[in-house]
Structure formats: C-alpha cells, structure tokens
Enzyme design. Structure first.
Site, short mmCIF file in Angstrom:
data_model
loop_
_atom_site.label_atom_id
_atom_site.label_comp_id
_atom_site.label_asym_id
_atom_site.label_seq_id
_atom_site.Cartn_x
_atom_site.Cartn_y
_atom_site.Cartn_z
N HIS A 38 1.13 -5.90 -5.68
CA HIS A 38 -0.17 -5.93 -5.78
C HIS A 38 -0.96 -4.58 -5.98
O HIS A 38 -1.30 -4.34 -6.91
CB HIS A 38 -0.81 -6.52 -4.46
CG HIS A 38 -0.41 -7.82 -4.06
ND1 HIS A 38 -0.74 -9.07 -4.75
CD2 HIS A 38 0.40 -8.28 -3.07
CE1 HIS A 38 -0.15 -10.07 -4.21
NE2 HIS A 38 0.73 -9.74 -3.16
N ASP A 90 0.85 -1.37 0.06
CA ASP A 90 -0.23 -0.04 -0.30
C ASP A 90 1.01 1.34 0.17
O ASP A 90 0.36 2.42 -0.58
CB ASP A 90 -0.92 0.04 1.14
CG ASP A 90 -1.81 -1.27 1.26
OD1 ASP A 90 -2.88 -1.32 1.00
OD2 ASP A 90 -1.30 -2.25 1.78
C1 BDR Z 1 -3.47 -7.87 -0.60
O1 BDR Z 1 -3.31 -7.99 0.62
C2 BDR Z 1 -2.63 -7.33 1.43
O2 BDR Z 1 -1.87 -7.96 2.32
C3 BDR Z 1 -1.84 -6.47 0.41
O3 BDR Z 1 -1.54 -5.14 0.88
C4 BDR Z 1 -2.81 -6.55 -0.80
O4 BDR Z 1 -3.56 -5.62 -0.81
C5 BDR Z 1 -2.69 -8.89 -1.40
O5 BDR Z 1 -3.79 -9.91 -1.40
CA CA Z 2 -3.49 -3.40 0.81
#
Ligand code: BDR
Ligand code: CA
Length: 318
Positions: A244, A14
């Site tokens: 991600h 994030d």
């Molecule tokens: C998502 O889950 C969180 O751990 C990460 O920030 C990401 O948004 C990945 O599965």
């Molecule tokens: Ca996240």
C-alpha cells in the site's frame, strides 16, 4: 528536485515506504510526520527514528503529529492492525532505538512551513489517517494552493474496503479529516485498495533482501515476512502482501506508474456507510476535478522499481 514529506503510522508497509523514498535519488525526503493507526503515535515516531537510523539516514527529521482524530476521543490500536503489523508495528522485529528525539516543532507547523518554503516542489504523502494534513489545512488554508500536491494512501473506489465492505483502514480512522482534504480543493491523487491490492510481494522477493547479507536487508526481510504471513490469514486469495504505502511513494516519485480517474471525491461521515470514499454529488458537474483516483497500475514496472531501489538502499546501509 521534488521534496517529499511522508506522514506515517509506521507499521510494516510504512517502513517500506520510507525505504522506497530513501532509495529514490529523484526526490529528497525533507521530513517524516508521525500519525497513529497501525500503532500509537509515539510507537510510530519511535519506529520512524529507528528505521531511518538503521537504513543509514539519521539526518531525516521526525515530527510528532496529533495522537487521534479529535480532542474528544482517544485512539486504541485495532486488533487487525496489531495482527498484521505486530504489536511493535515492525513485525515484532527488534531493532535498536535511535538516540535521537523527535523535533520540537509540531508536525502541523512543519507541514505549513514546508509548503511556504518549497511551494510546488513539495509533495505530501500521507499513509495513515489524514488527521495531520486536515489540521494543517484548517490552520493555514493557503497551504492547499501552495503545495505541489498530495499523494495519499487510503480509500477504495472500485473495490470493497478492508475494514468492512465500504471503508479502508486509513480513511476509517478519521473520515472527517479525509472528507475535509477531498473537499478542500487541494490537488490530490488517491492511491487506494483499487491499486495497492494489485501490487503484491512474496517470500521470493524478501529472500533477495536477506541474501544481501546486510543488517538492513535482514531487517526488511524479517519484518516483511511477518506481514506476508499475516496476509496468508487475512487475505489468502492474494498470494502475497499489499504494498500500500510504498505505491503511494512510487507514484509521488513517478506519477506514470498509475492510470487515474479525475473525480471530485468525498467521504461519507454519517450513517451506515461512514468511511466510504465516493464521488461528491455536489461537485459532479464542476468541470474542475481536484482529485485523481488511481484505478490502474503498471504492476511489473512498480515491483521492479520497488525491488531495485530498496535492494540498493539495503546494500548501501550495510
Ligand atoms: C493502510 O492501512 C495500514 O494498515 C497500512 O499501513 C496502509 O497504510 C492499508 O489499508
Ligand atoms: Ca500506513
């Protein structure tokens, strides 16, 4: 210029998503809304304030969202989340607390108001559970038509989940909210594990941030190295960590980074497959498809954009 709202459970990726947005001159980050997941709500809000300060952007306002999926339950950070992101969410790296406070306006009202003000220019990017956006859509359903769109990080359509064989972390934390979002008809692009586990970062790239010799570069490198190290245990076959949340921001900035499948989605909310993101049988024959699921990604181009934008930001921040 496109306006972005990031809705974050501010852990490591994030924080990288914040960096990507701040390093993208094509978009204006008009605010961060806080959610829970990698960390508790308050820790995530604290991280968002501290990270935006450290990256040289203390003007970014942070709004507090809901602390858990429903008033009937409470939320505790899972062991896996704490292992991957550290107890403090940012890889156990210590950075100064901001002297700013979150805004007094609740996140849900901010989202509703921003959709009124900016309309189709506004892209909302949730990278934690979909609790805040589902609450905003329930409170003001017209938000669905007003928004330019949603680019969400969550789910897995063509690959297994990362919590169990069928569910991904962000969806598993509030399956009802994600289901509500998919069925609301809001135009959404799903950036799930299908593509985010193809965009991987290694120590080689984080060293480039460290070599900048700036505080921001050292912070990003140290935080991300913690996350890469955790991936060596949780997913050793990948050879890096999954980007991600920054990929969702990348697609909000430039949708051509991914190829997508138009499909009406739902989330299983009952039974043994609770949390599964899957096509909605009831809308299979509806010619209007409201969700696009990313199933391919231009990995080289994304990684190049990711490194260029974040290195420039970390250089300028000092
Ligand atoms: C998502 O889950 C969180 O751990 C990460 O920030 C990401 O948004 C990945 O599965
Ligand atoms: Ca996240």
């Amino acid at each position: 210029m496109k306006k972005l709202i990031l809705d974050l459970d501010t852990g490591v990726d994030d924080a990288l998503a914040i960096s990507y947005a701040l390093g993208s001159p094509e978009v204006e980050l008009i605010g961060i809304t806080g959610t829970y997941g990698n960390v508790l709500l308050d820790q995530g809000v604290r991280n968002s304030l501290a990270v935006t300060d450290l990256l040289g952007h203390p003007e970014i306002k942070v709004y507090k969202g809901l602390p858990h999926a429903s008033a009937a339950d409470s939320f505790a950070v899972g062991e896996a989340s704490a292992f991957i992101h550290g107890e403090n969410g940012i890889g156990e790296v210590t950075i100064p607390d901001s002297n700013r406070e979150p805004e007094s306006e609740p996140a849900i009202d901010f989202i509703i108001d921003a959709a009124k003000t900016y309309g189709k220019e506004l892209i909302y990017v949730p990278t934690g559970p979909m609790t805040n956006i589902a609450a905003a859509l329930r409170k003001a359903p017209e938000t669905a038509d007003r928004l330019g769109g949603i680019v969400l990080m969550g789910g897995a359509l063509t690959v297994p989940g990362n919590v169990n064989a069928w569910t991904e972390a962000n969806i598993s934390q509030d399956p009802e909210a994600a289901d509500y979002l998919f069925r609301s008809g809001t135009p959404a692009t799903m950036i799930g594990l299908d593509v985010t586990l193809q965009t991987l970062l290694t120590y080689r790239e984080t060293q480039r941030w460290r070599d900048l010799g700036t505080t921001a570069g050292a912070f990003l490198a140290d935080m991300t190295d913690y996350y890469i190290k955790a991936y060596e245990t949780t997913a050793p076959h990948l050879g890096g960590c999954g980007l991600h949340d920054p990929l969702a921001v990348g697609v909000a900035v430039d949708p051509t980074l991914v190829t997508t499948l138009p499909i009406n989605m739902k989330v299983d909310v009952e039974g043994p497959t609770r949390g599964r993101t899957i096509g909605d049988n009831d809308r299979l024959n509806d010619p209007v498809k409201t969700t696009k699921v990313a199933i391919g990604v231009d990995v080289r181009r994304f990684l190049n954009e990711f490194m260029t934008r974040i290195a420039a930001l970390a250089q300028a921040a000092g």
